[in-house]
Motif scaffolding. Structure first.
Motif, mmCIF file in Angstrom:
data_model
loop_
_atom_site.group_PDB
_atom_site.id
_atom_site.type_symbol
_atom_site.label_atom_id
_atom_site.label_comp_id
_atom_site.label_asym_id
_atom_site.label_seq_id
_atom_site.Cartn_x
_atom_site.Cartn_y
_atom_site.Cartn_z
ATOM 1 N N PHE A 72 3.792 -7.447 -4.158
ATOM 2 C CA PHE A 72 4.665 -7.227 -3.011
ATOM 3 C C PHE A 72 4.305 -8.093 -1.801
ATOM 4 O O PHE A 72 5.179 -8.455 -1.011
ATOM 5 C CB PHE A 72 4.667 -5.744 -2.627
ATOM 6 N N THR A 73 3.042 -8.432 -1.646
ATOM 7 C CA THR A 73 2.663 -9.292 -0.532
ATOM 8 C C THR A 73 3.215 -10.702 -0.719
ATOM 9 O O THR A 73 3.359 -11.451 0.258
ATOM 10 C CB THR A 73 1.127 -9.332 -0.369
ATOM 11 N N SER A 74 3.566 -11.059 -1.942
ATOM 12 C CA SER A 74 4.133 -12.380 -2.200
ATOM 13 C C SER A 74 5.471 -12.583 -1.502
ATOM 14 O O SER A 74 6.016 -13.698 -1.507
ATOM 15 C CB SER A 74 4.287 -12.617 -3.707
ATOM 16 N N VAL A 75 5.974 -11.551 -0.859
ATOM 17 C CA VAL A 75 7.205 -11.669 -0.071
ATOM 18 C C VAL A 75 7.038 -12.717 1.034
ATOM 19 O O VAL A 75 8.020 -13.279 1.530
ATOM 20 C CB VAL A 75 7.585 -10.287 0.527
ATOM 21 N N PHE A 76 5.798 -13.019 1.399
ATOM 22 C CA PHE A 76 5.538 -13.962 2.488
ATOM 23 C C PHE A 76 6.062 -15.371 2.183
ATOM 24 O O PHE A 76 6.296 -16.166 3.104
ATOM 25 C CB PHE A 76 4.039 -14.016 2.805
ATOM 26 N N VAL A 77 6.247 -15.709 0.897
ATOM 27 C CA VAL A 77 6.672 -17.074 0.556
ATOM 28 C C VAL A 77 8.041 -17.409 1.134
ATOM 29 O O VAL A 77 8.359 -18.584 1.349
ATOM 30 C CB VAL A 77 6.690 -17.303 -0.975
ATOM 31 N N VAL A 78 8.855 -16.410 1.399
ATOM 32 C CA VAL A 78 10.195 -16.648 1.947
ATOM 33 C C VAL A 78 10.104 -17.375 3.286
ATOM 34 O O VAL A 78 10.965 -18.185 3.626
ATOM 35 C CB VAL A 78 10.957 -15.316 2.112
ATOM 36 N N GLY A 79 9.031 -17.104 4.025
ATOM 37 C CA GLY A 79 8.866 -17.724 5.336
ATOM 38 C C GLY A 79 8.745 -19.230 5.296
ATOM 39 O O GLY A 79 9.054 -19.911 6.287
ATOM 40 N N PHE A 80 8.316 -19.786 4.187
ATOM 41 C CA PHE A 80 8.154 -21.234 4.070
ATOM 42 C C PHE A 80 9.494 -21.974 3.994
ATOM 43 O O PHE A 80 9.561 -23.182 4.217
ATOM 44 C CB PHE A 80 7.324 -21.592 2.829
ATOM 45 N N PHE A 81 10.559 -21.246 3.676
ATOM 46 C CA PHE A 81 11.849 -21.894 3.440
ATOM 47 C C PHE A 81 12.824 -21.763 4.607
ATOM 48 O O PHE A 81 13.975 -22.171 4.506
ATOM 49 C CB PHE A 81 12.483 -21.318 2.171
ATOM 50 N N LYS A 82 12.364 -21.211 5.722
ATOM 51 C CA LYS A 82 13.201 -21.075 6.901
ATOM 52 C C LYS A 82 13.776 -22.414 7.366
ATOM 53 O O LYS A 82 14.950 -22.485 7.760
ATOM 54 C CB LYS A 82 12.392 -20.415 8.022
ATOM 55 N N PRO A 83 13.009 -23.522 7.354
ATOM 56 C CA PRO A 83 13.561 -24.812 7.801
ATOM 57 C C PRO A 83 14.788 -25.269 7.016
ATOM 58 O O PRO A 83 15.544 -26.117 7.489
ATOM 59 C CB PRO A 83 12.388 -25.781 7.601
ATOM 60 N N LEU A 84 14.999 -24.719 5.823
ATOM 61 C CA LEU A 84 16.149 -25.117 5.009
ATOM 62 C C LEU A 84 17.416 -24.369 5.390
ATOM 63 O O LEU A 84 18.483 -24.615 4.813
ATOM 64 C CB LEU A 84 15.850 -24.879 3.522
ATOM 65 N N ILE A 120 0.835 -1.202 0.000
ATOM 66 C CA ILE A 120 0.000 0.000 0.000
ATOM 67 C C ILE A 120 0.868 1.250 0.000
ATOM 68 O O ILE A 120 0.556 2.247 -0.662
ATOM 69 C CB ILE A 120 -0.961 -0.011 1.206
ATOM 70 N N LEU A 121 1.979 1.193 0.729
ATOM 71 C CA LEU A 121 2.908 2.324 0.729
ATOM 72 C C LEU A 121 3.498 2.524 -0.666
ATOM 73 O O LEU A 121 3.686 3.655 -1.113
ATOM 74 C CB LEU A 121 4.023 2.084 1.748
ATOM 75 N N GLN A 122 3.782 1.429 -1.363
ATOM 76 C CA GLN A 122 4.291 1.523 -2.727
ATOM 77 C C GLN A 122 3.265 2.152 -3.657
ATOM 78 O O GLN A 122 3.599 2.951 -4.536
ATOM 79 C CB GLN A 122 4.668 0.135 -3.241
ATOM 80 N N LEU A 123 2.008 1.813 -3.450
ATOM 81 C CA LEU A 123 0.930 2.387 -4.251
ATOM 82 C C LEU A 123 0.845 3.892 -4.028
ATOM 83 O O LEU A 123 0.620 4.667 -4.957
ATOM 84 C CB LEU A 123 -0.401 1.733 -3.895
ATOM 85 N N MET A 124 1.062 4.309 -2.793
ATOM 86 C CA MET A 124 1.024 5.738 -2.472
ATOM 87 C C MET A 124 2.233 6.475 -3.031
ATOM 88 O O MET A 124 2.126 7.629 -3.448
ATOM 89 C CB MET A 124 0.992 5.934 -0.943
ATOM 90 N N GLN A 125 3.379 5.800 -3.050
ATOM 91 C CA GLN A 125 4.621 6.448 -3.463
ATOM 92 C C GLN A 125 4.607 6.827 -4.941
ATOM 93 O O GLN A 125 4.945 7.946 -5.309
ATOM 94 C CB GLN A 125 5.806 5.521 -3.177
ATOM 95 N N SER A 126 4.268 5.881 -5.793
ATOM 96 C CA SER A 126 4.274 6.151 -7.242
ATOM 97 C C SER A 126 3.088 5.444 -7.890
ATOM 98 O O SER A 126 3.249 4.420 -8.559
ATOM 99 C CB SER A 126 5.582 5.661 -7.866
ATOM 100 N N PRO A 127 1.896 5.971 -7.674
ATOM 101 C CA PRO A 127 0.686 5.292 -8.161
ATOM 102 C C PRO A 127 0.574 5.257 -9.681
ATOM 103 O O PRO A 127 0.690 6.265 -10.352
ATOM 104 C CB PRO A 127 -0.442 6.127 -7.542
#
Length: 223
Positions: free
Chosen positions: A124-136, A101-108
């Motif tokens: 940008f919310t797809s950044v959450f996928v990194v959390g699945f690989f912590k066990p590695l 949302i901040l990115q949308l505000m910065q340069s819409p």
């Protein structure tokens, strides 16, 4: 098609700071609404806020900007990737959404609701996928970052082919694949810097100590 490109965004930017503050407060509310096992501790809230602020600040440093939106930055998304890697995908969804949302505000760049969804929240919310690989372990950070980059690239390519391809004489998909290749460069740069940071014992020991000490939930009293 809904076209909002004629809006005077210079005037809109005057309200960026107070809106950003409101979004941060909204993010805190979202954090508190999570289930008991997913609530942020005080230190996690602090880490999340610093990560979002640092990523947002770095996003203003543009190595170069694309003519129809998008830019190459000095690993601006890295603070969020590190946060998600250490604190998990659920909390990553929250910080990713706030950052989008901040990115949308910065340069819409707003032309259609679906285009906005693809270029900002989904990308940008797809950044959450990194959390699945912590066990590695640390290799998981690299794998997760690559997965995030590909998901973000796919979102931008879909948006470009559907909503921007008609502005060029080239095939819309070919144009979008080529135009949005800057995302892959951005992710590659981020990955290199991220690996260098995580290769530092001093850096990782500090982060891991913070993570362990940050597990004390703000909803439980110290004993």
């Amino acid at each position: 098609m809904i076209f909002l490109g004629s809006i005077d965004w210079d005037k809109v930017q005057v309200f960026t700071a107070p809106i950003a503050l409101a979004l941060v407060l909204l993010g805190v509310v979202l954090i508190f609404s999570f289930g008991a096992k997913s609530k942020f501790s005080t230190k996690e809230v602090t880490f999340a806020a610093v990560s979002i602020a640092l990523a947002f600040a770095l996003s203003f440093i543009k190595l170069f900007s694309m003519p129809q939106g998008g830019s190459l930055t000095p690993a601006s998304i890295l603070p969020l990737l590190i946060f998600v890697f250490y604190f998990g995908w659920k909390k990553g969804l929250v910080v990713g959404l706030i950052y989008s949302i901040l990115q949308l505000m910065q340069s819409p760049q707003i032309y259609h609701p679906l285009q906005v969804l693809l270029d900002y929240p989904l990308a940008f919310t797809s950044v959450f996928v990194v959390g699945f690989f912590k066990p590695l372990g640390k290799p998981g950070f690299a794998i997760g970052t690559v997965c995030f980059g590909l998901l973000r690239y796919i979102c931008h390519v879909l948006s470009g082919a559907i909503f921007f391809g008609t502005w060029t004489s080239f095939d819309s998909w070919t144009f979008s694949l080529a135009y949005n290749s800057y995302v892959l460069i951005d992710v590659a740069l981020t990955l290199v810097i991220g690996i260098l940071l995580l290769s530092s014992k001093s850096f990782t020991s500090q982060i891991e100590r913070f993570v362990v000490n940050g597990k004390q939930n703000i909803y439980t009293k110290d004993k």
